[in-house]
Design a protein around this motif. Sequence first.
Motif, PDB file in Angstrom:
ATOM      1  N   ILE A   1     -13.813 -13.883 -33.579  1.00 27.54           N
ATOM      2  CA  ILE A   1     -14.301 -12.538 -34.018  1.00 27.54           C
ATOM      3  C   ILE A   1     -14.112 -12.627 -35.648  1.00 27.54           C
ATOM      4  O   ILE A   1     -12.939 -12.589 -36.095  1.00 27.54           O
ATOM      5  N   LEU A   2     -14.936 -12.356 -36.557  1.00 27.64           N
ATOM      6  CA  LEU A   2     -14.959 -11.990 -37.865  1.00 27.64           C
ATOM      7  C   LEU A   2     -15.171 -10.757 -38.208  1.00 27.64           C
ATOM      8  O   LEU A   2     -15.923  -9.937 -37.887  1.00 27.64           O
ATOM      9  N   VAL A   3     -14.016 -10.190 -38.752  1.00 26.60           N
ATOM     10  CA  VAL A   3     -13.740  -8.784 -38.960  1.00 26.60           C
ATOM     11  C   VAL A   3     -13.620  -8.315 -40.206  1.00 26.60           C
ATOM     12  O   VAL A   3     -13.009  -9.049 -41.000  1.00 26.60           O
TER      13      VAL A   3
ATOM     14  N   GLY B   1      -8.480  -7.121 -25.243  1.00 25.32           N
ATOM     15  CA  GLY B   1      -7.107  -7.266 -25.490  1.00 25.32           C
ATOM     16  C   GLY B   1      -7.077  -7.479 -27.032  1.00 25.32           C
ATOM     17  O   GLY B   1      -6.202  -6.947 -27.743  1.00 25.32           O
ATOM     18  N   ILE B   2      -8.188  -8.153 -27.418  1.00 26.83           N
ATOM     19  CA  ILE B   2      -8.382  -8.267 -29.149  1.00 26.83           C
ATOM     20  C   ILE B   2      -8.359  -7.304 -30.036  1.00 26.83           C
ATOM     21  O   ILE B   2      -7.731  -6.886 -30.809  1.00 26.83           O
ATOM     22  N   VAL B   3      -9.297  -6.206 -29.195  1.00 23.88           N
ATOM     23  CA  VAL B   3      -9.358  -4.940 -29.832  1.00 23.88           C
ATOM     24  C   VAL B   3      -8.233  -4.385 -29.860  1.00 23.88           C
ATOM     25  O   VAL B   3      -7.890  -3.623 -30.971  1.00 23.88           O
ATOM     26  N   ALA B   4      -7.633  -4.012 -29.057  1.00 19.79           N
ATOM     27  CA  ALA B   4      -6.165  -3.353 -28.739  1.00 19.79           C
ATOM     28  C   ALA B   4      -5.245  -4.153 -29.696  1.00 19.79           C
ATOM     29  O   ALA B   4      -4.568  -3.113 -30.401  1.00 19.79           O
ATOM     30  N   GLU B   5      -4.991  -5.191 -29.629  1.00 20.94           N
ATOM     31  CA  GLU B   5      -3.783  -5.816 -30.617  1.00 20.94           C
ATOM     32  C   GLU B   5      -4.358  -5.428 -31.996  1.00 20.94           C
ATOM     33  O   GLU B   5      -3.131  -5.628 -32.853  1.00 20.94           O
TER      34      GLU B   5
ATOM     35  N   ALA C   1      -1.479 -13.015 -41.792  1.00 22.58           N
ATOM     36  CA  ALA C   1      -0.348 -12.970 -41.088  1.00 22.58           C
ATOM     37  C   ALA C   1       0.061 -11.698 -40.072  1.00 22.58           C
ATOM     38  O   ALA C   1       0.523 -11.587 -38.972  1.00 22.58           O
ATOM     39  N   ASP C   2      -0.922 -10.644 -40.294  1.00 24.72           N
ATOM     40  CA  ASP C   2      -1.061  -9.250 -39.502  1.00 24.72           C
ATOM     41  C   ASP C   2      -1.936  -9.433 -38.406  1.00 24.72           C
ATOM     42  O   ASP C   2      -2.055  -8.753 -37.398  1.00 24.72           O
ATOM     43  N   ILE C   3      -2.875 -10.388 -38.513  1.00 27.31           N
ATOM     44  CA  ILE C   3      -3.645 -10.554 -37.263  1.00 27.31           C
ATOM     45  C   ILE C   3      -3.302 -11.072 -35.998  1.00 27.31           C
ATOM     46  O   ILE C   3      -2.374 -12.092 -36.188  1.00 27.31           O
ATOM     47  N   LYS C   4      -3.630 -10.555 -34.882  1.00 32.76           N
ATOM     48  CA  LYS C   4      -3.008 -10.847 -33.569  1.00 32.76           C
ATOM     49  C   LYS C   4      -4.126 -11.708 -32.719  1.00 32.76           C
ATOM     50  O   LYS C   4      -4.897 -10.988 -32.413  1.00 32.76           O
ATOM     51  N   HIS C   5      -3.902 -13.007 -32.388  1.00 30.35           N
ATOM     52  CA  HIS C   5      -4.542 -13.731 -31.795  1.00 30.35           C
ATOM     53  C   HIS C   5      -4.317 -13.628 -30.275  1.00 30.35           C
ATOM     54  O   HIS C   5      -3.158 -13.244 -29.946  1.00 30.35           O
TER      55      HIS C   5
END
Length: 122
Positions: A93-95, A30-34, A102-106
């Motif tokens: 996850i540190l990426v 889910g995190i990868v897809a978002e 603001a663009d990061i989706k948790h």
Amino acid sequence: MSVRGIRGAITVEANEKEQILSATLELLKGIVAENQIVPEDISCVFVTVTGDIDDTFPAVAIRQMDGWELVPLMCSLEVPVKGSLARCIRLMILVNTDKSQADIKHVYLRGAQVLRPDLAKA
């Protein structure tokens, strides 16, 4: 490019190996897809579990995913606060990314949506 943290959490119904591994994969996917991330851009993944999850390491599921073999993983126990959410797996996850904070989706799934209702999808 900056290093950004992506948070996520999910709960399991029982302290059972298959549930723990399945939930970990569901959350990570889910995190990868978002966030449209690939393993090569991951600095590391911190995995925490509540003290009532001890049937397996959640990192086992991540390590079996294609391309994730070399991503540094670390499992730890969550701080045991009285009354906190039970049977919960959390990921940080540190990426490396060009995305703004603001663009990061948790991603918060199942019972873990109560941790951050402002970020959980209905």
